[in-house]
Scaffold this motif. Structure first.
Motif, PDB file in Angstrom:
ATOM      1  N   TRP A  27      -0.866  -1.779   7.744  1.00 21.42           N
ATOM      2  CA  TRP A  27      -0.451  -0.591   7.006  1.00 21.42           C
ATOM      3  C   TRP A  27      -1.360   0.573   7.376  1.00 21.42           C
ATOM      4  O   TRP A  27      -2.398   0.412   8.006  1.00 21.42           O
ATOM      5  N   GLY A  28      -0.921   1.792   7.005  1.00 22.07           N
ATOM      6  CA  GLY A  28      -1.755   2.960   7.229  1.00 22.07           C
ATOM      7  C   GLY A  28      -0.959   4.184   7.622  1.00 22.07           C
ATOM      8  O   GLY A  28       0.282   4.177   7.666  1.00 22.07           O
ATOM      9  N   THR A  38       2.711  -4.401  -5.482  1.00 22.56           N
ATOM     10  CA  THR A  38       1.360  -3.852  -5.426  1.00 22.56           C
ATOM     11  C   THR A  38       0.381  -4.699  -6.230  1.00 22.56           C
ATOM     12  O   THR A  38      -0.822  -4.451  -6.203  1.00 22.56           O
ATOM     13  N   ALA A  39       0.885  -5.717  -6.928  1.00 23.84           N
ATOM     14  CA  ALA A  39       0.037  -6.538  -7.786  1.00 23.84           C
ATOM     15  C   ALA A  39      -0.292  -7.886  -7.180  1.00 23.84           C
ATOM     16  O   ALA A  39      -1.410  -8.391  -7.345  1.00 23.84           O
ATOM     17  N   THR A  40       0.665  -8.501  -6.475  1.00 20.77           N
ATOM     18  CA  THR A  40       0.467  -9.821  -5.879  1.00 20.77           C
ATOM     19  C   THR A  40       1.001  -9.812  -4.456  1.00 20.77           C
ATOM     20  O   THR A  40       1.889  -9.025  -4.118  1.00 20.77           O
ATOM     21  N   PRO A  41       0.499 -10.678  -3.582  1.00 22.82           N
ATOM     22  CA  PRO A  41       1.029 -10.743  -2.217  1.00 22.82           C
ATOM     23  C   PRO A  41       2.461 -11.276  -2.207  1.00 22.82           C
ATOM     24  O   PRO A  41       2.694 -12.473  -2.354  1.00 22.82           O
ATOM     25  N   SER A  42       3.418 -10.381  -2.050  1.00 24.20           N
ATOM     26  CA  SER A  42       4.824 -10.755  -2.096  1.00 24.20           C
ATOM     27  C   SER A  42       5.646  -9.662  -1.445  1.00 24.20           C
ATOM     28  O   SER A  42       5.572  -8.500  -1.852  1.00 24.20           O
ATOM     29  N   HIS A  45       0.855  -1.185   0.000  1.00 17.89           N
ATOM     30  CA  HIS A  45       0.000   0.000   0.000  1.00 17.89           C
ATOM     31  C   HIS A  45       0.897   1.243   0.000  1.00 17.89           C
ATOM     32  O   HIS A  45       1.214   1.789   1.064  1.00 17.89           O
ATOM     33  N   PRO A  46       1.338   1.688  -1.168  1.00 20.16           N
ATOM     34  CA  PRO A  46       2.248   2.831  -1.246  1.00 20.16           C
ATOM     35  C   PRO A  46       1.679   4.063  -0.563  1.00 20.16           C
ATOM     36  O   PRO A  46       0.475   4.314  -0.597  1.00 20.16           O
TER      37      PRO A  46
END
Length: 353
Positions: free
Chosen positions: A208-209, A116-120, A58-59
């Motif tokens: 995140w946050g 941001t595309a896959t859980p990694s 989550h940029p």
């Protein structure tokens, strides 16, 4: 929900402190006094059944980390790894042997990166990656003489929730895509002991946050997970705001469903470690619960939940600005898990709220 931070450096420094524990005492006799809560805010926080898409980077987050733990219910052996992308791209690890001192170790590695595309997420020391074909996460770690290669097989899905909003406009989100699992693979320790992970339990979450864990305006948080002997998991997570009011969720995750609710929290059985008091029992309950779906909560209520998380093997780190345990605990016979009761310095100096 798991909470780690730009206080990780403080955590590592705190590991070098001398730790000692006193027997249980009456709350009124504790020095320092109990770091209790003043009440429970039952306002519903948005939530849904955790999805792989929740577990991507989550940029723009002020704080973001990925967390994994492996635990042996037979011996209490525990391995924990944390991969941070912000506020700094660093890594840390915990190791609790069956016998001997517990350790928190810094990890020399390249900066943590995440997709941001896959859980990694990971770096040169290790990674946590989701394999959609296998339907499981793969966790590897090679640092400080440890070598771990584990698949979090037979995963039981947890919840995604947030934001919890609190002091100074902070917002926290979390997801627990693996509330519990039955790992396959191995863990090798610096002494050359190579352990097959059959019979262990594994967990993975991600926070995140726009929050700062060492911010001194809020009071701290409570978090716990218990791997139950029937293959399910009991979860607790939430924030204690600056006025001492807790807001968080209790949930029970099975292969068939996740049932959760905003929890009333009661802390008891107070103990002292150094200049810090903590509860050895945390009870979370509600009268009505709901089933999590991929898009939200089912409207139909379920029977309430009532779980007590007990600390069975305490481990407390005190960095000054933040005191935190990562203590082994359980809900009942045959279970094993971890319990956190985190407090900032003002909440401890004030003896709670």
């Amino acid at each position: 929900m798991k909470l780690r931070h730009n206080g990780v450096v403080a955590m590592i420094a705190a590991a070098a402190l001398s730790l000692f524990f006193l027997p249980p005492a009456a709350a009124q006799d504790l020095v320092p006094p109990p770091t209790d809560i003043t009440g429970s805010d039952l306002t519903q926080v948005p939530g849904h059944l955790a999805q792989p898409a929740d577990d991507v980077a989550h940029p723009g987050s002020a704080t973001e980390w990925w967390y994994v733990h492996l635990m042996d219910p037979r011996t209490g052996r525990t391995f924990i790894a944390l991969f941070f992308t912000s506020p700094a791209p660093i890594t840390a690890m915990f190791y609790y042997p069956e016998n001997g001192p517990k350790a928190v170790l810094p990890v020399a590695a390249t900066p943590t990166t995440a997709s941001t595309a896959t859980p990694s997420a990971g770096n040169s020391a290790g990674s946590i990656d989701y394999d959609p074909v296998r339907g499981a996460y793969h966790f590897v770690f090679h640092a400080n003489g440890f070598d771990v290669d584990a698949w979090l097989d037979q995963p039981v899905t947890g919840l995604t929730g947030g934001p919890i909003r609190y002091d100074g406009g902070q917002e926290m989100y979390w997801t627990s895509p693996v509330a519990t699992s039955h790992p396959t693979g191995h863990l090798r320790t610096p002494d050359g002991q190579d352990t097959d992970l059959a019979g262990w339990r594994g967990y993975h979450d991600h926070n995140w946050g726009s929050f700062n864990v060492v911010d001194q305006r809020y009071s701290g948080w409570e978090w716990a997970v218990s791997h139950e002997p029937d293959g399910s998991a009991s979860l607790l997570g939430g924030v204690v705001k600056g006025d001492g009011v807790w807001q968080g969720v209790v949930a029970h995750a099975t292969p068939d469903a996740v049932i959760g609710c905003m929890a009333t929290l009661r802390l008891s059985d107070w103990r002292v470690s150094g200049a810090y008091s903590y509860p050895a029992s945390e009870n979370a309950s509600c009268t009505d619960a709901k089933k999590g779906t991929p898009t939200g909560w089912e409207p139909e209520p379920y029977p309430g939940l009532d779980y007590t998380f007990h600390v069975t093997d305490p481990f407390v780190l005190d960095s000054g600005l933040l005191a935190l345990p990562e203590s082994v605990g359980r809900t009942g016979p045959g279970s094993i898990g971890l319990v956190e009761h985190i407090r900032t310095l003002p909440s401890r100096l004030g003896g709670g709220q």
